[in-house]
Design an enzyme around this catalytic site. Structure first.
Site, PDB file in Angstrom:
ATOM      1  N   CYS B 170       0.822  -1.221   0.000  1.00 26.03           N
ATOM      2  CA  CYS B 170       0.000   0.000   0.000  1.00 26.03           C
ATOM      3  C   CYS B 170       0.848   1.259   0.000  1.00 26.03           C
ATOM      4  CB  CYS B 170      -0.947  -0.023   1.195  1.00 26.03           C
ATOM      5  SG  CYS B 170      -1.862  -1.561   1.254  1.00 26.03           S
ATOM      6  N   HIS B 312      -2.945   8.225   5.486  1.00 26.00           N
ATOM      7  CA  HIS B 312      -3.106   6.889   4.896  1.00 26.00           C
ATOM      8  C   HIS B 312      -4.496   6.366   5.265  1.00 26.00           C
ATOM      9  CE1 HIS B 312      -2.034   3.012   3.287  1.00 26.00           C
ATOM     10  NE2 HIS B 312      -2.453   2.430   4.392  1.00 26.00           N
ATOM     11  N   HIS B 349      -9.829   1.743  -0.785  1.00 28.07           N
ATOM     12  CA  HIS B 349      -8.384   1.529  -0.729  1.00 28.07           C
ATOM     13  C   HIS B 349      -7.907   0.887  -2.028  1.00 28.07           C
ATOM     14  CE1 HIS B 349      -4.423   0.866   0.531  1.00 28.07           C
ATOM     15  NE2 HIS B 349      -4.609   0.342   1.722  1.00 28.07           N
TER      16      HIS B 349
END
Lengths: 80, 425
Positions: B170, B312, B349
């Site tokens: 990620c 994030h 995401h």
């Protein structure tokens, strides 16, 4: 033969960036050198021909296909 | 002497908007790109919501046909659409023929988290198992290799500098920006395309479903599923898309009167080493704080300069820890805490692409003087409420606000971290 020529041009056209080169092609046109087809795409052109004419083209015959006429000859032989 | 680096082009393929304008409108209006997918329900996923950009409606779709990319991985398709938008946005033309001269000053680093699993699942594995290998055809490698994004864009644009794909879960998108930034800073390139892309595939999302890290509580209410910083956050929402930046050496950009979105002051990449509380899947606070400090030091910036944090913030139990880490790293809390929002609340995401899509959201906010709402955190997590004043998280868009400087960070599996400081020029 005129039909076969047109059909092969139609197959090659799919892989050409400059479609006009293919539209103006002759039997003697070289697929990679004259029509600017990426050499990797010959594999796809052969596969399309195999599927369309229900034939199998072996590796030796693939190497002989330089011009449109060569492709026409291979098809005629295999169908013959 | 280090070169200065600016952002001169932006391209975006997001579940809530394709193209800069649509995406910016969606951000301003707080439009969620998340939906329920019957395919996931049929496959008995725990999480049946997600985000998938609808490129079939895109005006950029003709590019995929023109460049023979209809059978390419979505990872490559999204990268090319976003990349060409960024390229033209930066004021460059797309060559009409493949005969244009190579541009040795421009490269591309286009990462991905999981990669081209759509093509493996749909074609490579079944066709190989059926023993009809030649039917994979000649384009199979270029349509499935992980560097396919940068390689394809080079084929279209003639990019002659470094072409590669990075991958750090990620963290990927933010990392690609920093890698490209450093390449220009050190004088090895004048211009870099930097970004990341992530395809949709049920085979991409099922491993996360198996881990139970995606939410299972909002299958009937997709727009409420992604709730970063909420007390009821119960896992992230998987998503797909791409974001691309054109980074350019400042003087070169000025000479050609390029549009300049922001300067990258500095960035930092590290890992917590999966020690001191860090693990494969959880961040070490020490590692995160060192990363943020590293970015500030590299940027020669003070914590007090930061107006906005693009977090994030993935809608998991790690959100409160992230806020705590920011607060400790910047030594700011309460009303003094910078504004903070979670773009994942709108788009989910996108794994590898998340860092760059969120960077683009913040660049759009900086350019258009607004801060987009962070959805679904009206029930703010109590541990977060103890650290920052709730007004620092917008539930509605804040308009007419000057953002001079923002920080973007991403964190990923492997305990990897990255942070970038952007400033208006």
């Amino acid at each position: 033969m005129e039909t076969l020529f047109a059909e092969i041009k139609e197959i090659i056209r799919k892989y050409a960036f400059d479609k006009k080169l293919v539209d103006d092609a002759k039997e003697s046109s070289r697929i990679i050198a004259d029509l600017k087809i990426n050499s990797a795409r010959v594999v796809d052109i052969v596969l399309d021909i195999e599927e369309k004419y229900d034939i199998e083209i072996d590796d030796k015959s693939i190497n002989k296909i330089i011009t449109i006429q060569d492709a026409m000859n291979v098809i005629s032989q295999k169908q013959g | 002497m280090k070169k200065r680096v600016v952002v001169t082009g932006i391209g975006i393929v997001s579940p809530n908007g394709i193209g800069q304008e649509t995406f910016t409108q969606a951000l301003k209006q707080g439009i969620s790109g998340l939906r329920h997918f019957p395919e996931l329900e049929a496959l008995e996923f725990g999480c049946q919501v997600g985000g998938i950009p609808d490129i079939s409606q895109s005006t950029f779709k003709s590019w995929l046909e023109l460049y023979n990319l209809i059978t390419a991985s979505q990872m490559i398709q999204y990268a090319v659409i976003a990349g060409l938008e960024a390229w033209t946005d930066a004021g460059f033309k797309i060559p009409e023929t493949p005969d244009s001269p190579p541009d040795y000053d421009t490269g591309a680093i286009i990462g991905t988290g999981i990669g081209t699993i759509d093509i493996y699942g749909e074609r490579i594995i079944p066709i190989t198992n059926q023993k009809i290998i030649k039917k994979l055809r000649s384009t199979i490698v270029e349509h499935s290799m992980l560097s396919g994004g940068s390689a394809t864009l080079s084929s279209i644009l003639g990019l002659g500098n470094r072409l590669s794909a990075n991958s750090s879960a990620c963290n990927t998108g933010t990392e690609s920006i920093i890698e490209a930034f450093e390449r220009i800073q050190s004088g090895k390139a004048l211009r870099m395309m930097a970004g990341a892309s992530e395809p949709y595939s049920p085979w991409h999302w099922s491993p996360f479903d198996a881990m139970r890290v995606t939410t299972r509580s909002f299958n009937q209410e997709p727009s409420k599923a992604s709730r970063p910083m909420s007390a009821t956050a119960s896992g992230f929402v998987p998503s797909s898309g791409a974001g691309m930046l054109i980074l350019e050496e400042l003087e070169t950009a000025r000479q050609r009167n390029a549009p300049i979105y922001a300067e990258i002051l500095g960035g930092f990449i590290n890992s917590g080493g999966q020690r001191n509380g860090g693990s494969m899947t959880a961040p070490s606070s020490e590692g995160v704080i060192r990363c943020i400090h590293g970015a500030l030091e590299n940027a020669n910036a003070e914590p007090q300069e930061i107006d906005l944090i693009s977090g994030h913030l993935s809608s998991t139990m790690a959100d409160p820890l992230e806020i705590s880490n920011w607060s400790l790293a910047l030594n700011r809390k309460g009303k003094d805490f910078p504004y903070i929002n979670a773009t994942k609340s709108l788009v989910g995401h996108t794994i590898g692409a998340a860092g760059v899509i969120e960077t683009i959201a913040a660049l759009m906010e900086m350019k258009n003087s607004f801060i987009h709402p962070s959805l679904n955190c009206e029930d703010l997590h109590p541990d977060i409420a103890r650290i920052l004043s709730p007004e620092r998280i917008p539930h509605q868009a804040i308009n007419n606000i000057n953002i001079n400087c923002f920080a973007k960070a991403s964190f990923g599996f492997g305990d990897v971290n990255s942070c970038i400081i952007f400033k208006k020029l």
